[in-house]
Structures are given as structure tokens and as C-alpha cells.
Design an enzyme around this catalytic site. Structure first.
Site, PDB file in Angstrom:
ATOM      1  CE1 TYR A  40      -0.600 -10.168  -8.137  1.00  0.00           C
ATOM      2  CE2 TYR A  40       1.741 -10.630  -8.405  1.00  0.00           C
ATOM      3  CZ  TYR A  40       0.446 -10.768  -8.834  1.00  0.00           C
ATOM      4  OH  TYR A  40       0.174 -11.500  -9.959  1.00  0.00           O
ATOM      5  CE  LYS A  58      -0.431  -7.626 -10.506  1.00  0.00           C
ATOM      6  NZ  LYS A  58       0.806  -8.190 -11.098  1.00  0.00           N
TER       7      LYS A  58
END
Length: 313
Positions: free
Chosen positions: A137, A165
Site C-alpha cells: 500500500y 494499492k
């Protein structure tokens, strides 16, 4: 491992509800998980940034993951297990795996500001030890460090690192990562609701979404249309949701989305300190946007029977 989760579609970044004593309201949490599953989302992501993981103890963290797993039937649960301490992230990841999580979401180490080689070592340490598909992420606004495209591409070669992400706001970078990992079993997911549609247009596979907590059906309709190549329809829904996207980030996430959840009757807006309730100056505008979506949305009417986004591919 061979990734057994299709990271395509809509994955709400769930809120963690608290009662009046700031204890986790597990009954509301489970009801919310079931609501989202019924709405047609493709997976659930508890205890990420939106789930206020920074203010949960490790035991609370694991109990939230277990509670969501117990509540749903047919959607994967991707547990947020990141930390700025590699040993702590590894421990949380191992405990989430033992609890039955289907995958992991790992924010890059924050505050420490490691070099790119340190990021590679951090994520590989966890991927080597925990045999679950993992999403790295990238959210530089929170961590102070960007996961560079070369780093993301290097990580994509690991059999347990299944996706990225993207919440950098840099569509050029996101497109480069999607382009350079096309031959890998690797998903690029939007981490910014306002950029979900553009991210899909450059090779993304879906979104880990804040807005989907409030409007899961419309978010699934938008993503499903984009994945089907119906960009006119996807653009229409994107613009319909535009005001919501903006209102959900007038203050630090998850402050506005928890207020929206309370307005809709999905859960309390209570936060754990140091986060606070949404400022009164923003509440009326948020309520007006929610009212408009609930009562005047032509897309909501048109898509009342829309299938989950991943099934529309």
C-alpha cells in the site's frame, strides 16, 4: 503460492465502530460486513487506515479480523496488517493468517522513511514468512515515503506479493506500474476514490474504497462498467459520485466517512483520540450530498440489479 483471490472489483476499506466507552462495537461491525457483502462487493478490508488500526491494540486488531470473517459467507477478507516496525507487521500478519484472513494489506513503513532497498526488504520479509497473497500500500501523504515504480515491479516478482494499492495521486506512476507488471500475477488497485476510474483506464483492476462503505452499489456499478469497457456509463456514475468523493476527504479519513455512516444509520461516528468528529461546518454539505444520492440518483435506479463488479469482466 498461486494467488487464490481475484483482486478485481470493489473492496471497501471498512470502518471500525466504537460504542460510548470507545470499545469496539462488534455487533455493528458484523452487521456492516453483511450489508456490504449483500451489496455485491468483491471483498472486505478491515483494520486499515480507515479502520483506525493505529488506535487498536494488537488483540483488538485480530478480533476485528476474526469478527468480519465470521460475519460473511462468500467474500474474501483482506486484513490490514502493516506497521512501521517490520517485526510488528510480521506478527500482525501471522496472527491475521491464523485467524483465517484470505489476504493482507501492508502499508509501507511510516515515519521511519526507509530507503527503497529497505522497503523491498520489509515487504519481502513478510511475504517470505506468511503464505497469503499480499497487497503493498503506497500512500506517501501518510507515510512520508513513495514506493517507486522500480520497487513495485521488483516486489511483484515475489509469489506472495499479489498487488499494489495506489494512493499517491500520481496517475503516471500508477500507469507505469500497471504497464510493467502486465506479465505478472499482480493487481493494481486504486486507493483514491476520485482516481478509481482513471486508474482502471490505465490498467488497474479495481479499488480499495472509502466511498464504497456509503455507496457500495454505485461503486460496484461504476467499476463493473469500466472493467467491461463501458466508459460512458462508468463516467456517468463517477460524476454522480463526485461530490461524495470530495466530501469524504474534507478532513482526515476516516472522520467524514464515519459521519456519513452515522447519517445513513450504518454505524456510530465516534472516533478514538487523537481523531475527532467532523467539524459542524462540513456536516450539512455531507448530509445534502447523501440525501441527493439517496433520493434523486438515476444511476441508483438504473443499477438496482447490477451484479458485483468482478463478475462483469
Amino acid at each position: 503460492m498461486t494467488h487464490d483471490i481475484d483482486f478485481t472489483g470493489v473492496f471497501p476499506a471498512m470502518c471500525t465502530p466504537f460504542d460510548e466507552d470507545e470499545r469496539i462495537d462488534f455487533e455493528t461491525l458484523q452487521t456492516d460486513a453483511q450489508r456490504l457483502e449483500t451489496a455485491g462487493v468483491d471483498g472486505l478490508v478491515p483494520v486499515g487506515s480507515t479502520g483506525e488500526s493505529a488506535t487498536l491494540t494488537h488483540d483488538e486488531h485480530v478480533r476485528v479480523v476474526e469478527s468480519v470473517i465470521d460475519a460473511v459467507e462468500d467474500v474474501p477478507v483482506i486484513a490490514g496488517t502493516g506497521s512501521n516496525n517490520t517485526r510488528e507487521a510480521l506478527e500482525l500478519s501471522e496472527r491475521a493468517a491464523e485467524a483465517g484472513a484470505d489476504g493482507l494489506l501492508l502499508i509501507s513503513p511510516y515515519y521511519n522513511k526507509p530507503e527503497q532497498r529497505g522497503l523491498v526488504e520489509h515487504f519481502r520479509t513478510i511475504a517470505d514468512a506468511v503464505d497469503l497473497p499480499q497487497i503493498v500500500y503506497n500512500v506517501p501523504s501518510r507515510t512520508g515515503r513513495n514506493i517507486e515504480p522500480d520497487t513495485a515491479v521488483e516486489l511483484a516478482s515475489h509469489e506472495n506479493i499479489a498487488g499494489y494499492k495506489a494512493a499517491s495521486g500520481d496517475l503516471g506512476q500508477i500507469g507505469e506500474i500497471a504497464e510493467r507488471t502486465m506479465d505478472e500475477d499482480f493487481a493494481v488497485l486504486s486507493g483514491d476514490d476520485a482516481l478509481t476510474l482513471p486508474t482502471i483506464s490505465v490498467g488497474g483492476t479495481g479499488t480499495i474504497s472509502v466511498a464504497a462503505n456509503v455507496e457500495p452499489e454505485l461503486t460496484c456499478a461504476m467499476v463493473g462498467a469500466a472493467l467491461d469497457g463501458d466508459y460512458a456509463r462508468a463516467q456517468e456514475i463517477h460524476h454522480e459520485l463526485g461530490d461524495l468523493f470530495r466530501e469524504l476527504f474534507v478532513e482526515t479519513n476516516p472522520i467524514p466517512v464515519k459521519e456519513a455512516m452515522e447519517i445513513r444509520g450504518y454505524g456510530p461516528a465516534r472516533m478514538r483520540s487523537p481523531l475527532s468528529r467532523l467539524s459542524e461546518e462540513y456536516r450539512d454539505d455531507l448530509e445534502a450530498v447523501l440525501d441527493d444520492l439517496e433520493t434523486t440518483s438515476p444511476a441508483a435506479a438504473d443499477d438496482s440489479n447490477v451484479e458485483p463488479a468482478a463478475e462483469g469482466e
